[in-house]
Enzyme design. Structure first.
Site, mmCIF file in Angstrom:
data_model
loop_
_atom_site.group_PDB
_atom_site.id
_atom_site.type_symbol
_atom_site.label_atom_id
_atom_site.label_comp_id
_atom_site.label_asym_id
_atom_site.label_seq_id
_atom_site.Cartn_x
_atom_site.Cartn_y
_atom_site.Cartn_z
ATOM 1 C CG ASN A 135 -0.314 0.026 2.525
ATOM 2 O OD1 ASN A 135 0.899 -0.108 2.618
ATOM 3 N ND2 ASN A 135 -1.098 0.163 3.575
ATOM 4 C CB CYS A 136 4.468 1.874 0.144
ATOM 5 S SG CYS A 136 5.728 3.124 -0.153
ATOM 6 C CG ASN A 137 0.833 6.443 -2.531
ATOM 7 O OD1 ASN A 137 -0.005 5.577 -2.787
ATOM 8 N ND2 ASN A 137 0.531 7.549 -1.870
#
Length: 115
Positions: free
Chosen positions: A9-11
């Site tokens: 979920n890290c951009n």
């Protein structure tokens, strides 16, 4: 086969994975939430890159540490202890190459090293 480490979920990780897929580069993804980094792996990475580079001091996990905890991260050993306890503090994505690592996402560096 490349090994990419990070959190789904890290951009920044998403950008990296999108770039790898768009350039048809095969990789295996290791999600720290499902597969925590092992001490042996951190030791291996610290042979290739400085411990200072591995510690993400801009992220919320670092900022949640007390001033004393932050001040205690002074060398490879102390960094490894903190990173093992807080995998989300490892700069990401981390891409393993044969004798090198790529940290973060920089399209120019990806083009130079991966294409």
């Amino acid at each position: 086969m490349l090994h990419v480490y990070g959190i789904k979920n890290c951009n920044t990780v998403k950008k990296a994975l999108d770039w790898l897929n768009a350039n048809n580069i095969e990789f295996t993804f290791h999600d720290y939430k499902k597969e925590p980094a092992q001490e042996s792996k951190l030791h291996e990475w610290q042979k290739l890159i400085s411990w200072e580079s591995l510690v993400n001091k801009k992220g919320t996990t670092w900022k949640k540490l007390t001033t004393e905890q932050q001040a205690a991260v002074i060398d490879e050993t102390s960094a490894r202890v903190v990173l093992l306890a807080n995998n989300s503090m490892i700069k990401r994505p981390l891409i393993e190459l044969k004798n090198d690592l790529i940290l973060g996402f920089d399209e120019q560096i990806y083009q130079q090293k991966l294409l």
